[in-house]
Structures are given as C-alpha cells and as structure tokens.
Scaffold this active site. Structure first.
Site, PDB file in Angstrom:
ATOM      1  N   CYS A  54       0.834  -1.211   0.000  1.00 15.97           N
ATOM      2  CA  CYS A  54       0.000   0.000   0.000  1.00 15.97           C
ATOM      3  C   CYS A  54       0.867   1.258   0.000  1.00 15.97           C
ATOM      4  CB  CYS A  54      -0.934   0.001   1.206  1.00 15.97           C
ATOM      5  SG  CYS A  54      -2.142  -1.342   1.168  1.00 15.97           S
ATOM      6  N   THR A  55       1.940   1.238   0.756  1.00 11.07           N
ATOM      7  CA  THR A  55       2.840   2.393   0.785  1.00 11.07           C
ATOM      8  C   THR A  55       3.454   2.614  -0.585  1.00 11.07           C
ATOM      9  OG1 THR A  55       3.300   2.074   3.135  1.00 11.07           O
ATOM     10  CG2 THR A  55       4.894   3.367   1.884  1.00 11.07           C
TER      11      THR A  55
END
Length: 161
Positions: A54-55
């Site tokens: 996600c990052t």
C-alpha cells in the site's frame, strides 16, 4: 459481498470523511463522489495504511499526481483505517492525494471489494465525468497494484470516447 459495479454502470455514490496534506497539516473534510461530476475520479481502494504494498502504491500515485492532473482527474485513496491513521500515513510519506476513511467498510461493500478476513481487496475504479464506471481492476490477491501509467492510459482512452 455485493457485486462490483461493471463498466458502463453508474458508480455508487458515497460520502466519506477524509483528509489531504496541505502545508504540512492534514486538512479534514467530507468527500462526496457526486460532488465531482464533470471530472474523472480515480478511486483506489487499499487494504491498510503503512503496509508495504500500500505504501508503494500510494507513494507512486502521489509522486505521479501531475500525470493525473493532465487528464483533469482526481485520485482518492480509500481504506478502512481512521483519519488519525491516515494523517500519520500521509505525513510520514508525503502523500498528496485525499485519504478517505471507510471504517465500517460500507463503501467497500457497495463497490464489491470488501473481503472477509483481509478487510478489502486492492481495487481501482475509474469513474468518468458522467459518474459511470469506465474502467476497473479488482485484485484477487493484493500483492501488486495498477501503476500510474496503466491508469493514465485508461484515462486517455476515456477522453477519446
């Protein structure tokens, strides 16, 4: 789990609390999809703040925002974490797009991306200026994400229609 809206169908309307970094502060507000009629909106559903994939995904989208701007498109990222988590995540990584809090996963269910056990599936919906779904990708496993180039290519195709 509700069926995911298909290409050509109206995108389900929603209003969620969210925020965006402005001058180093996480500015809170409500985000209503219906308020953005007239411009394309990229809805990026992601499982969790500050997780590895996600990052990478959101940092990629944030650093590529000018490419989305070239198509007058807005990018909204949606996950089940609360605004406090979003504020920390945005500040830590300098994320420039709005992060929306779907803490009850109602919007994820409406878009058919809520998943028992994992919270929600990584998914992207391109909503056209008319409010219809123009392109979508719902991942079975959340280990990869759709790159900026893929999304902007579909935005370009959308504008050719």
């Amino acid at each position: 789990m509700a069926a995911s809206p298909q290409i050509g169908q109206p995108a389900p309307d929603f209003t969620l609390p969210g925020g965006v970094l402005k001058d180093g502060e996480f500015a809170h507000g409500d985000y209503a999809l219906s308020s953005r009629r007239g411009v394309p909106v990229v809805l990026a559903f992601y499982p969790g703040d500050d997780t590895t994939v996600c990052t990478k995904q959101l940092c990629s989208y944030s650093s590529g925002l000018e490419q989305f701007d070239g198509w007058d498109a807005e990018v909204w990222a949606i996950s089940p974490q609360d605004l406090g988590s979003h504020a920390s995540f945005a500040a830590k990584h300098g994320l420039r797009m709005p992060l929306l809090a779907d803490t009850g996963r109602e919007v994820a269910r409406t878009f058919g991306v809520a998943a028992p056990g994992i919270g929600l599936r990584r998914a992207v919906f391109l909503v056209g200026p008319d409010g219809t779904v123009r392109w979508r990708h719902v991942a079975l496993l959340g280990a990869t994400y759709q790159p900026v180039e893929t999304l902007t290519r579909h935005l370009a195709e959308m504008s050719d229609r």
